[in-house]
Design a protein around this motif. Structure first.
Motif, short mmCIF file in Angstrom:
data_model
loop_
_atom_site.label_atom_id
_atom_site.label_comp_id
_atom_site.label_asym_id
_atom_site.label_seq_id
_atom_site.Cartn_x
_atom_site.Cartn_y
_atom_site.Cartn_z
N HIS A 1 -64.02 98.22 49.32
CA HIS A 1 -62.80 98.35 48.52
C HIS A 1 -62.84 99.72 47.87
CE1 HIS A 1 -62.15 93.73 47.87
NE2 HIS A 1 -61.63 94.17 49.01
N GLU B 1 -57.16 99.06 46.91
CA GLU B 1 -56.62 98.10 45.94
C GLU B 1 -56.14 98.85 44.69
OE1 GLU B 1 -59.24 94.09 46.59
OE2 GLU B 1 -60.10 95.67 45.36
N TYR C 1 -49.56 103.91 48.53
CA TYR C 1 -50.65 103.76 49.50
C TYR C 1 -50.53 104.81 50.60
CZ TYR C 1 -51.85 99.12 47.61
OH TYR C 1 -52.23 98.08 46.81
N HIS D 1 -58.50 88.12 51.44
CA HIS D 1 -59.08 88.03 50.10
C HIS D 1 -58.83 86.64 49.56
CE1 HIS D 1 -60.38 88.92 46.09
NE2 HIS D 1 -60.48 90.23 46.30
N HIS E 1 -53.72 96.88 50.47
CA HIS E 1 -53.56 95.44 50.25
C HIS E 1 -52.07 95.13 50.31
CE1 HIS E 1 -54.87 91.52 48.49
NE2 HIS E 1 -53.57 91.47 48.27
N TYR F 1 -60.57 99.54 52.21
CA TYR F 1 -59.35 98.85 51.77
C TYR F 1 -58.97 99.34 50.37
CZ TYR F 1 -60.42 95.93 55.73
OH TYR F 1 -60.69 95.50 57.00
N PHE G 1 -55.64 96.27 57.14
CA PHE G 1 -55.01 95.88 55.88
C PHE G 1 -55.74 94.67 55.31
CE2 PHE G 1 -52.61 93.65 59.17
CZ PHE G 1 -52.56 92.34 58.70
N GLN G 2 -55.57 94.48 54.02
CA GLN G 2 -56.09 93.31 53.32
C GLN G 2 -54.93 92.47 52.83
OE1 GLN G 2 -59.61 93.00 50.26
NE2 GLN G 2 -57.78 93.49 49.07
N PHE G 3 -55.15 91.18 52.67
CA PHE G 3 -54.09 90.28 52.19
C PHE G 3 -54.71 89.10 51.47
CE2 PHE G 3 -55.48 88.98 56.37
CZ PHE G 3 -55.53 87.60 56.31
N PHE G 4 -53.98 88.54 50.51
CA PHE G 4 -54.37 87.27 49.92
C PHE G 4 -53.99 86.13 50.86
CE2 PHE G 4 -54.32 89.33 45.62
CZ PHE G 4 -55.63 89.01 45.29
N SER H 1 -48.73 92.12 50.99
CA SER H 1 -48.31 90.73 50.88
C SER H 1 -47.94 90.19 52.25
CB SER H 1 -47.10 90.63 49.95
OG SER H 1 -46.52 89.34 50.03
N ASP I 1 -67.16 97.19 46.25
CA ASP I 1 -65.99 97.72 45.56
C ASP I 1 -66.43 98.92 44.73
OD1 ASP I 1 -64.10 98.06 43.26
OD2 ASP I 1 -63.05 96.40 44.23
#
Length: 279
Positions: A211, A256, A265, A67, A7, A254, A29-32, A9, A176
């Protein structure tokens, strides 16, 4: 091929995040989409998006995961909260529809005393208004740990939402590992049984992402506290079994896990790649 990533930024732009992922041997990758607390998202820079698309194409990044902010609660008893949640969700889908291969993960919500059935009806009602035939993004309901009045800590509740969604080919599930273990699904000693149950209730074809997190408190705790891989109640051996399971191994994973920087990571990705069995 193990598809795994952290995760990250997006504060420095999507293309930079794609490049950052590659530096630690990640291929997703994951991101907000915005601050986890909500608020306005940065305007999309289409040149930045095009650069990310090229990075993904050139480096075999098959899909990325957005996310939703934690403040979204489509099941709230507050009409204002539901309205704000809907608008955030709608804006995110509009932005993601202009980005390369992606999925959108969200926490189903909390019924805050109204009851599970009422909460499920509110969630599915919003999804039916939000989902359209021509959207590129697949929406994922995340499995939850069962804190308070959370909806989605068992597979039956997730299926109850899905079966009310009219355009159901646009919806799936993100499992998750910390959450399902904390919710009472024993993925350590009975992974096959848990997956069989998921298949019976929802259908494994709906499972689109995982997750990958260890758990601080463990089975039936309903706590939702993530741990680093191998440092929690799930343990490294069980995590390795998950990434190598014949029914899960081709899904994107992913991380977290709680790290202060990207090096944590990187070490986890190295560990998992070393233990991934090429067939």
């Amino acid at each position: 091929m193990l598809v795994i990533g952290p995760h990250l930024s997006i504060s420095k732009g999507y293309a930079n995040v794609g490049r950052e992922a590659l530096t630690i041997d990640a291929n997703t990758f994951q991101f907000f989409t915005r601050s986890p607390r909500g608020g306005q998202a940065k305007p999309l820079d289409m040149k930045d998006v095009e650069q990310l698309s090229q990075i993904m194409e050139n480096n075999n990044i098959p899909v990325i995961l957005a996310h939703a902010p934690y403040v979204i609660n489509l099941a709230s008893k507050s009409e204002k909260t539901r309205k704000n949640s809907y608008e955030l969700f709608e804006d995110d889908l509009d932005r993601l529809n202009r980005m390369p291969n992606n999925m959108y993960n969200f926490h189903p919500g909390s019924h805050v005393g109204q009851g599970v059935e009422k909460g499920i009806n509110l969630i599915s009602e919003s999804l039916n208004n939000l989902i359209c035939d021509d959207q590129n993004t697949t929406i994922l309901l995340e499995t939850m740990a069962g804190k308070g009045t959370e909806i989605g800590s068992n597979f039956e509740e997730l299926q109850a939402i899905i079966e009310k969604v009219e355009i159901d080919e646009k919806i799936g599930v993100c499992l998750d590992t910390c959450h399902v273990y904390d919710a009472g699904y024993d993925i350590v000693d009975d992974l096959d049984g848990v997956l069989d149950h998921f298949d019976d209730v929802i259908g494994l074809y709906r499972l689109k992402a995982i997750h990958l997190n260890d758990s601080i408190y463990g089975l039936n705790s309903h706590k939702d506290r993530h741990a680093k891989i191998g440092e929690g109640k799930i343990g490294q051996d069980a995590i390795v079994n998950i990434i190598n399971d014949k029914r899960l191994r081709n899904l994107p994973f992913y991380l977290e896990t709680p790290h202060d920087n990207i090096i944590g990571y990187k070490k986890e990705i190295e560990l998992l790649r070393e233990n991934y069995k090429d067939l």
